[in-house]
Design a protein around this motif. Sequence first.
Motif, PDB file in Angstrom:
ATOM      1  N   ILE A  46       0.898  -0.953   0.090  1.00 21.73           N
ATOM      2  CA  ILE A  46       0.238   0.550  -0.163  1.00 21.73           C
ATOM      3  C   ILE A  46       0.686   1.201   0.149  1.00 21.73           C
ATOM      4  O   ILE A  46       0.485   2.525  -0.537  1.00 21.73           O
ATOM      5  N   THR A  47       2.285   1.254   0.219  1.00 23.08           N
ATOM      6  CA  THR A  47       2.872   2.672   1.006  1.00 23.08           C
ATOM      7  C   THR A  47       3.623   2.496  -1.664  1.00 23.08           C
ATOM      8  O   THR A  47       4.485   3.788  -1.180  1.00 23.08           O
ATOM      9  N   ASP A  48       3.177   2.265  -1.503  1.00 21.49           N
ATOM     10  CA  ASP A  48       3.888   1.618  -3.335  1.00 21.49           C
ATOM     11  C   ASP A  48       3.434   3.343  -3.318  1.00 21.49           C
ATOM     12  O   ASP A  48       2.087   3.064  -3.878  1.00 21.49           O
ATOM     13  N   SER A  49       4.317   4.268  -4.218  1.00 27.55           N
ATOM     14  CA  SER A  49       3.270   5.179  -5.117  1.00 27.55           C
ATOM     15  C   SER A  49       1.805   4.734  -6.042  1.00 27.55           C
ATOM     16  O   SER A  49       1.624   5.567  -6.699  1.00 27.55           O
ATOM     17  N   GLN A  50       2.121   3.706  -6.418  1.00 31.34           N
ATOM     18  CA  GLN A  50       1.290   3.407  -7.717  1.00 31.34           C
ATOM     19  C   GLN A  50      -0.400   3.134  -7.018  1.00 31.34           C
ATOM     20  O   GLN A  50      -1.199   3.062  -7.811  1.00 31.34           O
ATOM     21  N   TYR A  51      -0.772   2.663  -5.410  1.00 28.30           N
ATOM     22  CA  TYR A  51      -1.597   3.102  -4.875  1.00 28.30           C
ATOM     23  C   TYR A  51      -1.990   4.028  -3.975  1.00 28.30           C
ATOM     24  O   TYR A  51      -2.373   3.751  -2.598  1.00 28.30           O
ATOM     25  N   GLU A  52      -1.022   4.918  -4.396  1.00 25.85           N
ATOM     26  CA  GLU A  52      -1.783   6.265  -3.784  1.00 25.85           C
ATOM     27  C   GLU A  52      -2.949   6.306  -3.491  1.00 25.85           C
ATOM     28  O   GLU A  52      -3.689   7.763  -2.604  1.00 25.85           O
ATOM     29  N   ALA A  53      -4.026   5.958  -4.768  1.00 26.18           N
ATOM     30  CA  ALA A  53      -4.999   6.226  -4.320  1.00 26.18           C
ATOM     31  C   ALA A  53      -6.391   5.090  -3.524  1.00 26.18           C
ATOM     32  O   ALA A  53      -7.317   5.894  -3.685  1.00 26.18           O
ATOM     33  N   VAL A  54      -5.334   4.067  -3.237  1.00 28.57           N
ATOM     34  CA  VAL A  54      -5.668   2.700  -2.222  1.00 28.57           C
ATOM     35  C   VAL A  54      -6.417   4.100  -0.806  1.00 28.57           C
ATOM     36  O   VAL A  54      -5.796   5.197  -0.776  1.00 28.57           O
ATOM     37  N   GLU A  55      -7.046   3.767  -0.165  1.00 31.42           N
ATOM     38  CA  GLU A  55      -7.545   4.120   1.273  1.00 31.42           C
ATOM     39  C   GLU A  55      -7.860   3.338   1.820  1.00 31.42           C
ATOM     40  O   GLU A  55      -9.189   1.934   1.494  1.00 31.42           O
ATOM     41  N   VAL A  56      -7.741   3.173   3.605  1.00 29.59           N
ATOM     42  CA  VAL A  56      -7.841   2.020   4.738  1.00 29.59           C
ATOM     43  C   VAL A  56      -9.052   2.563   4.956  1.00 29.59           C
ATOM     44  O   VAL A  56      -9.179   4.132   5.451  1.00 29.59           O
ATOM     45  N   VAL A  57     -10.173   1.943   4.684  1.00 25.69           N
ATOM     46  CA  VAL A  57     -11.639   3.049   5.021  1.00 25.69           C
ATOM     47  C   VAL A  57     -12.005   1.747   6.509  1.00 25.69           C
ATOM     48  O   VAL A  57     -12.314   2.963   7.389  1.00 25.69           O
ATOM     49  N   ALA A  58     -11.405   0.768   6.824  1.00 24.09           N
ATOM     50  CA  ALA A  58     -11.764   0.394   8.429  1.00 24.09           C
ATOM     51  C   ALA A  58     -10.863  -0.399   8.322  1.00 24.09           C
ATOM     52  O   ALA A  58     -10.334  -1.289   7.561  1.00 24.09           O
ATOM     53  N   GLU A  59     -10.726  -1.188  10.133  1.00 27.04           N
ATOM     54  CA  GLU A  59     -10.205  -2.770  10.097  1.00 27.04           C
ATOM     55  C   GLU A  59     -10.772  -3.303  11.176  1.00 27.04           C
ATOM     56  O   GLU A  59     -11.067  -2.391  12.126  1.00 27.04           O
ATOM     57  N   ALA A  60     -10.989  -4.758  11.387  1.00 30.87           N
ATOM     58  CA  ALA A  60     -11.626  -4.775  12.357  1.00 30.87           C
ATOM     59  C   ALA A  60     -10.429  -5.942  12.580  1.00 30.87           C
ATOM     60  O   ALA A  60      -9.464  -6.455  12.003  1.00 30.87           O
ATOM     61  N   THR A  61      -9.592  -6.593  14.353  1.00 27.45           N
ATOM     62  CA  THR A  61      -9.006  -6.331  14.766  1.00 27.45           C
ATOM     63  C   THR A  61      -8.812  -7.287  15.737  1.00 27.45           C
ATOM     64  O   THR A  61     -10.063  -7.158  16.754  1.00 27.45           O
ATOM     65  N   ARG A  62      -9.054  -9.144  15.965  1.00 29.31           N
ATOM     66  CA  ARG A  62      -8.767  -9.343  16.974  1.00 29.31           C
ATOM     67  C   ARG A  62      -8.011  -9.140  18.205  1.00 29.31           C
ATOM     68  O   ARG A  62      -6.945  -9.345  18.163  1.00 29.31           O
ATOM     69  N   HIS A  63      -8.801  -9.367  19.356  1.00 23.56           N
ATOM     70  CA  HIS A  63      -8.238  -8.805  21.010  1.00 23.56           C
ATOM     71  C   HIS A  63      -7.880  -9.856  21.786  1.00 23.56           C
ATOM     72  O   HIS A  63      -9.269 -11.235  21.436  1.00 23.56           O
ATOM     73  N   PHE A  64      -7.230 -10.471  22.625  1.00 21.56           N
ATOM     74  CA  PHE A  64      -6.940 -12.071  23.025  1.00 21.56           C
ATOM     75  C   PHE A  64      -6.902 -11.428  24.434  1.00 21.56           C
ATOM     76  O   PHE A  64      -6.059 -11.102  24.809  1.00 21.56           O
ATOM     77  N   LYS A  65      -7.696 -12.063  25.610  1.00 19.53           N
ATOM     78  CA  LYS A  65      -7.238 -11.638  27.373  1.00 19.53           C
ATOM     79  C   LYS A  65      -6.182 -11.890  27.761  1.00 19.53           C
ATOM     80  O   LYS A  65      -5.230 -12.116  28.192  1.00 19.53           O
ATOM     81  N   ASN A  66      -6.187 -13.345  27.008  1.00 20.79           N
ATOM     82  CA  ASN A  66      -4.797 -13.991  27.166  1.00 20.79           C
ATOM     83  C   ASN A  66      -3.515 -13.311  26.369  1.00 20.79           C
ATOM     84  O   ASN A  66      -2.204 -14.291  27.153  1.00 20.79           O
ATOM     85  N   GLU A  67      -3.472 -13.251  25.585  1.00 17.68           N
ATOM     86  CA  GLU A  67      -2.092 -11.726  25.458  1.00 17.68           C
ATOM     87  C   GLU A  67      -2.225 -10.160  25.799  1.00 17.68           C
ATOM     88  O   GLU A  67      -1.410  -9.784  25.121  1.00 17.68           O
ATOM     89  N   GLY A  68      -2.950 -10.148  26.816  1.00 16.45           N
ATOM     90  CA  GLY A  68      -2.582  -9.244  27.454  1.00 16.45           C
ATOM     91  C   GLY A  68      -4.196  -7.656  27.900  1.00 16.45           C
ATOM     92  O   GLY A  68      -3.914  -7.041  28.341  1.00 16.45           O
ATOM     93  N   ALA A  69      -4.750  -7.834  26.293  1.00 18.19           N
ATOM     94  CA  ALA A  69      -5.743  -7.392  26.291  1.00 18.19           C
ATOM     95  C   ALA A  69      -7.177  -7.213  27.236  1.00 18.19           C
ATOM     96  O   ALA A  69      -6.673  -8.329  28.139  1.00 18.19           O
ATOM     97  N   ALA A  70      -7.938  -5.955  27.515  1.00 18.21           N
ATOM     98  CA  ALA A  70      -8.595  -6.053  28.267  1.00 18.21           C
ATOM     99  C   ALA A  70     -10.551  -6.894  27.876  1.00 18.21           C
ATOM    100  O   ALA A  70     -10.657  -7.325  29.578  1.00 18.21           O
ATOM    101  N   PHE A  71     -10.039  -7.771  27.127  1.00 17.04           N
ATOM    102  CA  PHE A  71     -11.093  -8.462  27.047  1.00 17.04           C
ATOM    103  C   PHE A  71     -10.384  -9.631  25.714  1.00 17.04           C
ATOM    104  O   PHE A  71      -9.719  -9.586  24.904  1.00 17.04           O
ATOM    105  N   SER A  72     -11.661 -10.709  25.215  1.00 13.08           N
ATOM    106  CA  SER A  72     -11.561 -11.339  23.525  1.00 13.08           C
ATOM    107  C   SER A  72     -12.205 -10.908  23.498  1.00 13.08           C
ATOM    108  O   SER A  72     -14.172 -11.010  23.326  1.00 13.08           O
TER     109      SER A  72
END
Length: 106
Positions: A46-72
């Motif tokens: 995505i950082t290549d100049s040919q993709y300068e018109a590309v946008e990250v609109v949103a992102e969903a990320t998984r979190h785990f309590k056993n890895e230090g997150a406040a929730f799973s």
Amino acid sequence: MTENKTQRTPYDAEHVQIVDHGLVMTALYIPDPEQAKDPSYVLEHITDSQYEAVEVVAEATRHFKNEGAAFSGWIVRSGYSYGEPIATKREALAQLHREITDYFTR
């Protein structure tokens, strides 16, 4: 007299591709139809100049309590806005779709 009409790329949710890498789902606005054929490659470069018109609109990320997150569970982020924890991937994907729609109606 001939008018010079420039082709404008639509800026809408229909040009968004979701890249699912298991624990992270990324929604990319990719206006170029050729680039949209391989959204995983676009995300990786995505950082290549040919993709300068590309946008990250949103992102969903998984979190785990056993890895230090406040929730799973999942968190959906769009810009600087973070949602509430979501229990399942299916619900996170639905919320990701809502964020995509909201992104283009703001």
